[in-house]
Scaffold this motif. Structure first.
Motif, PDB file in Angstrom:
ATOM      1  N   ARG A 241      -7.657  -2.485  -2.055  1.00 60.09           N
ATOM      2  CA  ARG A 241      -7.091  -1.692  -3.138  1.00 60.09           C
ATOM      3  C   ARG A 241      -7.137  -2.420  -4.474  1.00 60.09           C
ATOM      4  NH1 ARG A 241      -3.520   2.449  -2.537  1.00 60.09           N
ATOM      5  NH2 ARG A 241      -4.607   2.638  -0.557  1.00 60.09           N
ATOM      6  N   PHE A 242      -6.859  -3.744  -4.458  1.00 58.43           N
ATOM      7  CA  PHE A 242      -6.712  -4.473  -5.713  1.00 58.43           C
ATOM      8  C   PHE A 242      -7.866  -5.438  -5.998  1.00 58.43           C
ATOM      9  CE2 PHE A 242      -2.445  -3.317  -4.318  1.00 58.43           C
ATOM     10  CZ  PHE A 242      -1.959  -2.681  -5.447  1.00 58.43           C
ATOM     11  N   GLY A 243      -8.748  -5.617  -5.035  1.00 60.02           N
ATOM     12  CA  GLY A 243      -9.873  -6.517  -5.234  1.00 60.02           C
ATOM     13  C   GLY A 243      -9.668  -7.882  -4.630  1.00 60.02           C
ATOM     14  N   SER A 244      -8.418  -8.354  -4.586  1.00 60.07           N
ATOM     15  CA  SER A 244      -8.098  -9.635  -3.954  1.00 60.07           C
ATOM     16  C   SER A 244      -6.586  -9.689  -3.731  1.00 60.07           C
ATOM     17  CB  SER A 244      -8.523 -10.819  -4.831  1.00 60.07           C
ATOM     18  OG  SER A 244      -7.680 -10.913  -5.984  1.00 60.07           O
ATOM     19  N   TRP A 245      -6.167 -10.599  -2.872  1.00 63.39           N
ATOM     20  CA  TRP A 245      -4.739 -10.783  -2.613  1.00 63.39           C
ATOM     21  C   TRP A 245      -4.016 -11.260  -3.876  1.00 63.39           C
ATOM     22  CZ3 TRP A 245      -0.417  -9.852  -0.495  1.00 63.39           C
ATOM     23  CH2 TRP A 245       0.631 -10.779  -0.506  1.00 63.39           C
ATOM     24  N   SER A 246      -4.609 -12.188  -4.613  1.00 67.43           N
ATOM     25  CA  SER A 246      -3.951 -12.707  -5.813  1.00 67.43           C
ATOM     26  C   SER A 246      -3.789 -11.615  -6.871  1.00 67.43           C
ATOM     27  CB  SER A 246      -4.730 -13.897  -6.381  1.00 67.43           C
ATOM     28  OG  SER A 246      -6.049 -13.526  -6.710  1.00 67.43           O
ATOM     29  N   ASP A 247      -4.761 -10.708  -6.972  1.00 64.68           N
ATOM     30  CA  ASP A 247      -4.637  -9.611  -7.934  1.00 64.68           C
ATOM     31  C   ASP A 247      -3.504  -8.664  -7.542  1.00 64.68           C
ATOM     32  OD1 ASP A 247      -6.680 -10.558  -9.487  1.00 64.68           O
ATOM     33  OD2 ASP A 247      -8.214  -9.237  -8.656  1.00 64.68           O
ATOM     34  N   ALA A 248      -3.321  -8.452  -6.234  1.00 61.67           N
ATOM     35  CA  ALA A 248      -2.230  -7.591  -5.773  1.00 61.67           C
ATOM     36  C   ALA A 248      -0.878  -8.209  -6.133  1.00 61.67           C
ATOM     37  CB  ALA A 248      -2.326  -7.374  -4.262  1.00 61.67           C
TER      38      ALA A 248
ATOM     39  N   VAL B 133      -2.004   5.049   2.428  1.00 65.56           N
ATOM     40  CA  VAL B 133      -0.826   4.556   1.745  1.00 65.56           C
ATOM     41  C   VAL B 133      -1.116   4.512   0.246  1.00 65.56           C
ATOM     42  CG1 VAL B 133      -1.541   2.156   2.012  1.00 65.56           C
ATOM     43  CG2 VAL B 133       0.863   2.681   1.693  1.00 65.56           C
ATOM     44  N   SER B 134      -0.113   4.852  -0.560  1.00 67.55           N
ATOM     45  CA  SER B 134      -0.307   4.871  -2.007  1.00 67.55           C
ATOM     46  C   SER B 134      -0.200   3.462  -2.583  1.00 67.55           C
ATOM     47  CB  SER B 134       0.742   5.765  -2.674  1.00 67.55           C
ATOM     48  OG  SER B 134       2.025   5.160  -2.621  1.00 67.55           O
ATOM     49  N   THR B 135      -0.733   3.297  -3.787  1.00 72.66           N
ATOM     50  CA  THR B 135      -0.636   2.006  -4.472  1.00 72.66           C
ATOM     51  C   THR B 135       0.816   1.642  -4.730  1.00 72.66           C
ATOM     52  OG1 THR B 135      -2.804   2.287  -5.513  1.00 72.66           O
ATOM     53  CG2 THR B 135      -1.272   0.754  -6.574  1.00 72.66           C
ATOM     54  N   ASP B 136       1.626   2.638  -5.085  1.00 70.71           N
ATOM     55  CA  ASP B 136       3.048   2.369  -5.328  1.00 70.71           C
ATOM     56  C   ASP B 136       3.735   1.852  -4.066  1.00 70.71           C
ATOM     57  OD1 ASP B 136       2.864   3.097  -7.961  1.00 70.71           O
ATOM     58  OD2 ASP B 136       3.660   5.126  -7.683  1.00 70.71           O
ATOM     59  N   GLN B 137       3.361   2.397  -2.900  1.00 68.35           N
ATOM     60  CA  GLN B 137       3.952   1.930  -1.646  1.00 68.35           C
ATOM     61  C   GLN B 137       3.546   0.494  -1.345  1.00 68.35           C
ATOM     62  OE1 GLN B 137       2.361   5.274   0.657  1.00 68.35           O
ATOM     63  NE2 GLN B 137       4.437   5.801   1.303  1.00 68.35           N
ATOM     64  N   LEU B 138       2.289   0.159  -1.615  1.00 71.05           N
ATOM     65  CA  LEU B 138       1.840  -1.214  -1.388  1.00 71.05           C
ATOM     66  C   LEU B 138       2.609  -2.200  -2.263  1.00 71.05           C
ATOM     67  CD1 LEU B 138      -2.037  -0.672  -1.249  1.00 71.05           C
ATOM     68  CD2 LEU B 138      -0.537  -1.223   0.671  1.00 71.05           C
ATOM     69  N   LEU B 139       2.754  -1.863  -3.541  1.00 74.45           N
ATOM     70  CA  LEU B 139       3.480  -2.751  -4.453  1.00 74.45           C
ATOM     71  C   LEU B 139       4.960  -2.826  -4.086  1.00 74.45           C
ATOM     72  CD1 LEU B 139       1.818  -1.667  -7.820  1.00 74.45           C
ATOM     73  CD2 LEU B 139       1.298  -3.688  -6.426  1.00 74.45           C
ATOM     74  N   ALA B 140       5.527  -1.690  -3.683  1.00 74.16           N
ATOM     75  CA  ALA B 140       6.950  -1.661  -3.317  1.00 74.16           C
ATOM     76  C   ALA B 140       7.219  -2.558  -2.115  1.00 74.16           C
ATOM     77  CB  ALA B 140       7.392  -0.228  -3.025  1.00 74.16           C
TER      78      ALA B 140
END
Length: 265
Positions: free
Chosen positions: A248-255, A209-216
């Motif tokens: 992907r982001f290092g932590s949940w809070s960073d995501a 899954v892409s980073t854009d999909q995760l953020l979306a």
């Protein structure tokens, strides 16, 4: 491969101890209050909470002294009011504030704990009759539901849908509670993985899954819920697993920070 290594879980216990500012080992309730990792993941990996805190470098708390007997009985009585009958072990796991093994250590068995809490029932009779009369009721999956039964339920629904099911799809179409799966395996994504299903292989295959999909998907949840989603929201209603965000982001809070700082900019 587990989503959290033993070292990850032990470090999380130490972090919780710092956050809760405890003078001794953090309690299981401290962990529930301050961690996004399900307590069942720790208990399954190390067999007991005390075994986990010892491995994390703490002197274990004495569960017999930590929770007064009257508090254990009061919790059984509260839960009975909530569910409308003498609670089962699974109902204590899903809705209660204490672990069933605490009752077994204190009273000798779950049935004897029920006898101590309620004057109007025979604990053994109530417990056995519910297991006998409701073995296939998805609303009350007692301890007789095996892990393999839960995993087969996941695989069967995946076959029907043509892709790994989401939490809501299990709620609507599964033979057992979706929340039972998350309690048993730690998260929805971990339950899918235990069943041999890829939590990211939805609507389009198994490519990463892409980073854009995760953020979306985080923003989709925010729009649906009307607030910034929590880790629990992602476990229960998200398209991707918490561990995917952490990797992907290092932590949940960073995501969360990246998803909503960018979207609000």
């Amino acid at each position: 491969m587990p989503r959290y290594s033993d070292a990850d879980l032990l470090e999380e216990i130490r972090r919780v101890a710092d956050v809760a500012d405890t003078d001794s080992a953090p309690s299981l309730q401290n962990f529930r209050d301050h961690s996004d990792i399900a307590d069942t993941t720790v208990l399954r990996r190390f067999d007991s909470w005390n075994a986990a805190v010892v491995k994390a470098g703490f002197e274990p708390n004495d569960p017999q002294q930590r929770i007064p007997t009257e508090d254990l009985i009061a919790e059984l009585q509260r839960l009975r009011e909530a569910v409308g009958h003498a609670p089962t072990i699974d109902e204590m796991i899903e809705q209660g504030n204490h672990w069933p093994s605490t009752y077994k250590r204190r009273f000798g068995s779950w049935a004897e704990a029920l006898d101590a809490a309620f004057d109007d029932i025979n604990g053994e009779a109530v417990f056995e009759s519910r297991a006998e009369t409701e073995p296939d009721d998805p609303g009350t999956p007692g301890p007789h539901v095996s892990g393999e039964t839960l995993l087969e339920d996941l695989r069967a629904l995946a076959d029907e849908l043509g892709e790994p099911p989401r939490f809501k799809e299990m709620v609507e179409h599964g033979d057992h509670r979706a929340r039972t799966h998350t309690k048993r395996y730690g998260s929805w994504a971990e339950a899918l993985e235990a069943a041999g299903l890829d939590p990211d292989a939805r609507s389009g295959g198994t490519q990463q899954v892409s980073t854009d999909q995760l953020l979306a998907d985080l923003r989709r949840l925010r729009d649906e819920l009307g607030r910034v989603p929590t880790a629990t929201d992602v476990v229960e209603e998200g398209t991707h697993g918490i561990a995917t965000y952490q990797r992907r982001f290092g932590s949940w809070s960073d995501a969360v920070e990246e998803a909503f700082e960018e979207s609000d900019a």
